[in-house]
Scaffold this active site. Structure first.
Site, short mmCIF file in Angstrom:
data_model
loop_
_atom_site.label_atom_id
_atom_site.label_comp_id
_atom_site.label_asym_id
_atom_site.label_seq_id
_atom_site.Cartn_x
_atom_site.Cartn_y
_atom_site.Cartn_z
N ASP A 200 0.83 -1.21 0.00
CA ASP A 200 0.00 0.00 0.00
C ASP A 200 0.86 1.26 0.00
OD1 ASP A 200 -2.31 1.45 -0.01
OD2 ASP A 200 -2.74 1.20 2.12
N TRP B 287 2.81 7.92 -2.63
CA TRP B 287 4.22 8.11 -3.03
C TRP B 287 4.27 9.02 -4.26
CZ3 TRP B 287 7.04 7.27 -7.44
CH2 TRP B 287 8.43 7.30 -7.31
N HIS C 297 2.40 3.19 -8.95
CA HIS C 297 2.24 1.75 -9.19
C HIS C 297 3.44 1.21 -9.97
CE1 HIS C 297 -1.67 1.98 -7.46
NE2 HIS C 297 -2.24 2.61 -8.46
N LEU D 284 11.57 -19.84 -4.82
CA LEU D 284 10.56 -19.04 -4.13
C LEU D 284 9.26 -19.16 -4.93
CD1 LEU D 284 9.92 -16.54 -2.09
CD2 LEU D 284 10.28 -15.15 -4.10
C1 FPP Z 1 -2.03 0.11 -3.26
O1 FPP Z 1 -1.57 1.44 -3.28
C2 FPP Z 1 -1.49 -0.59 -4.40
C3 FPP Z 1 -2.24 -1.20 -5.38
C4 FPP Z 1 -3.70 -1.21 -5.39
C5 FPP Z 1 -1.59 -1.84 -6.54
C6 FPP Z 1 -0.34 -2.61 -6.24
C7 FPP Z 1 0.13 -3.19 -7.51
C8 FPP Z 1 1.41 -3.24 -7.90
C9 FPP Z 1 2.55 -2.74 -7.07
C10 FPP Z 1 1.71 -3.82 -9.23
C11 FPP Z 1 1.95 -5.30 -9.09
C12 FPP Z 1 2.36 -5.85 -10.37
C13 FPP Z 1 2.59 -7.17 -10.61
C14 FPP Z 1 3.07 -7.59 -11.93
C15 FPP Z 1 2.38 -8.18 -9.58
P1 FPP Z 1 -2.63 2.61 -3.33
O2 FPP Z 1 -2.86 2.98 -4.74
O3 FPP Z 1 -3.85 2.21 -2.58
O4 FPP Z 1 -1.85 3.75 -2.58
P2 FPP Z 1 -2.48 4.92 -1.72
O5 FPP Z 1 -3.08 4.27 -0.51
O6 FPP Z 1 -1.31 5.76 -1.39
O7 FPP Z 1 -3.50 5.63 -2.59
#
Ligand code: FPP
Length: 243
Positions: free
Chosen positions: A18, A23, A35, A129
């Site tokens: 999260d 960020w 992301h 892993l």
């Molecule tokens: C939460 O941050 C994050 C997500 C909903 C997406 C996480 C996905 C990735 C890091 C990509 C993964 C990719 C692969 C190929 C597995 P948020 O957007 O809720 O952050 P915020 O709380 O600051 O708004």
């Protein structure tokens, strides 16, 4: 504390990644960039898990509830995952990682489904892993789909034990997580592995996911090592001197 306990490494680490949006916001960038940076953080953490001989890493990449985000963000995330698979699959495969996708694949595009299938097939013999990517996943969805699958398999109610139902859950191939990490400062599960975290240790970090790396992973493992895992039992009282 005995040597074996003080050096204990969790076998299975589950992470809610999260803080990507915040960020990006801090840098006056669109959420998508957060992301994107989050994918790079994930690749680093995969390597860190391998270095620490962690056997299972499970990450929450897209929840059943994430469809509520703007259509731009949803399609951005889908595109990012597709791009990440084509950019990193060979590298992650060479690292000895087996990729497994957990979640409801019905609602995702055929293109993404094919990419997932390719990632799973190409890495199926890797043993270092197991990386489980929870995508269009929800803990409640998992429990319901497990119940349906057990019923469809003809399991009679009197034979439906906890162990039996576990066999039908999306992550039946893995032990339950030992350590659950959530970055980004929120203190909740958000419908992640509800069934599987009954005795998992939780560590919440204020670090935003794109800034999470080996150092933060070590801090979480250190916190895990301090915990006294009793699995509902009681610790034997130390024998009193002279008794
Ligand atoms: C939460 O941050 C994050 C997500 C909903 C997406 C996480 C996905 C990735 C890091 C990509 C993964 C990719 C692969 C190929 C597995 P948020 O957007 O809720 O952050 P915020 O709380 O600051 O708004």
């Amino acid at each position: 504390m005995s040597e074996s306990i003080s050096k204990a490494v969790p076998r299975h680490v589950a992470i809610v990644m999260d803080g990507n949006g915040r960020w990006a916001k801090k840098r006056f960038l669109p959420r998508f960039f957060g992301h994107k940076q989050g994918v790079d953080a994930l690749v680093n953490v995969i390597q860190a898990c391998i270095d620490r001989e962690i056997e299972y890493l499970t990450v929450f990449a897209f929840s059943s509830e994430n469809w509520k985000r703007s259509s731009d963000e949803v399609s951005g995330l889908m595109g990012l995952v597709l791009a990440a698979v084509s950019r990193y699959l060979a590298r992650i495969g060479d690292m000895g990682v087996r990729i497994r996708i957990v979640g409801d694949r019905e609602a995702v595009s055929e293109k993404l489904r094919n990419a997932w299938n390719e990632a799973e097939t190409r890495t199926q013999d890797n043993k270092k892993l197991t990386l489980s990517v929870a995508f269009n996943y929800g803990g409640r969805w998992d429990i319901v789909q497990a119940c349906k699958a057990a019923m469809q398999a003809g399991v009679p109610p009197e034979q439906l034990t906890e162990a039996k139902l576990s066999e039908f859950t999306a992550m039946s191939y893995a032990p339950d997580p030992d350590l659950f990490i959530r970055t980004g400062g929120e203190v909740r599960i958000s419908n992640f592995l509800l069934w599987q975290v009954a005795y998992t240790e939780f560590v919440f970090s204020d670090c935003l996911w794109p800034e999470f790396g080996a150092k933060q992973l070590d801090a979480a493992i250190e916190a895990f090592r301090e915990r006294d895992r009793r699995f509902g039992g009681v610790k034997e009282a130390p024998a009193l001197a002279g008794s």
